[in-house]
Motif scaffolding. Sequence first.
Motif: not given
Length: 479
Positions: A73-83, A99-113
């Motif tokens: 899901v982290s990969v998918i979210m990063k792929e969807h970062k623009s929309p 806004a883009v930073t928030e999405v990328v940070r969220s993907g990283d957060l999921i990976d770390y989790t």
Amino acid sequence: DGDVYKYYADGDWKMSSSGKTVSVTNPTTGKPIYKVTACTQDEINKVFQSAKAAQKLWAKTPLYKRAEMLHKVSVIMKEHKSPLADCLVKEVAKPAKDAVTEVVRSGDLIDYTAEEGIRIMSEGKFLVSDPFPGNERNKLCLSSKVPLGVILAIPPFNYPINLSVSKIGPALITGNSVVIKPPTQGAVSTIHMMHCFHLAGFPKGLISCVTIKVSELGDFLTTHPAVNCISFTGGCDTGIAISKKANMIPLQMELGGKDTMLVLDDADVESAAVNIMKGGFAFSGQRCTAVKVVLAMESIADALVSKVNAKVAKLSVGPPENDCDIVPVVSESSANFIEGLVMDAKQKGAKLCQEWKREGNLIWPLLIDHVKPDMRIAWEEPFGPVIPVLRIKTAEEGINHCNSSRYGLQGCVFTKDVNKAMLVSDAMETGTVQINAAPARGPDHFPFQGIRDSGIGSQGVTNSINMMTKIKTTVINLP
Ligand code: G3P
């Protein structure tokens, strides 16, 4: 945009039978931009039924597979970062780059989790009985962490994606199911994020997203007997109301803050000024961790105020699409509240360093000097681009002010003397004290907690993982 967004249940998008909708307003234009369906009690009951059933199977799914799903899901979210970022810009007026930073940070957060969860959940404890008086060595105790069950996640408008995944990630890796109730402003960002989970192929019913009319069904949702834990980020009064009604379940709450910046007379004043700018004005001050009051020693106060004023003059003010520094605040009522605080301070004799200027929800950045403790803005949280400065004679006076607040999220101190910094940190009654930097939640694996009315429990990846589990022990009784 005229369509009504559906809720997500049993792995599917559904329109509520209520026929009711909740409208999302674009903070920049003040016009309705999206509509989301408003679920009924029956629909919520069904969501919880599915969440309970799905959780049982998910808890038995091998941990490495749960982690794999989260990485996906982290990969998918990063792929969807623009929309995703586009939704954040439209719904909460987040500046485009942030806004883009928030999405990328969220993907990283999921990976770390996922990685941290694997480590934490793979460890248990083994005890023997004979150290305790009166016991032979005939009892062997095995303890491990097991999920709580169904987690109700309620994120706020200011980080609808990041503060959703900071709840969903720890819940899922530990074997819980999740029901998420998005903020009204930010509902479509959350729904789009939920679509990423849908695309990753999580089991049906494991994660659901319900949109409701909070005035009608808020209590029904938060007091639902199927809920085993509530993770809430949002307003103080709402958090306190939820906690009073909660059914003896674990609560994790991050509420408001009045994050103090204490600037001592030996501080690097330029650095303090830079930190007021990014710590106080980023996202127009709409962060729990924003600098919300500056307590400056009289000897450096003039220099600090003039440095900040020079920097404020350079801020760009305008729509989030243009990536302006200062963007419209989330709602008209929020803008009115901020205006009320400013006018109260002005009437009571504070000095407005810039001209008060407001167009709709757009409020120009403002530093308010010579604020006194009888002014509301000395104590209340503006959640806007308005920063009060109180001049103090001693560090103790500053610490007393900070500790007298109903809030206790973060604080910070600027000084070149490490010993003084440590003494201030000990004395400041806040969940975190930052030395020589503005308050901030991240990096997202650091413990994050508020005391007094700022919250219950501790967050950050590791603490949230632990919080969303309980200890289970099995005792082997030897003959
Ligand atoms: O207001 C939400 C709070 O979590 C702030 O986070 O990352 O801006 O310090 P951050």
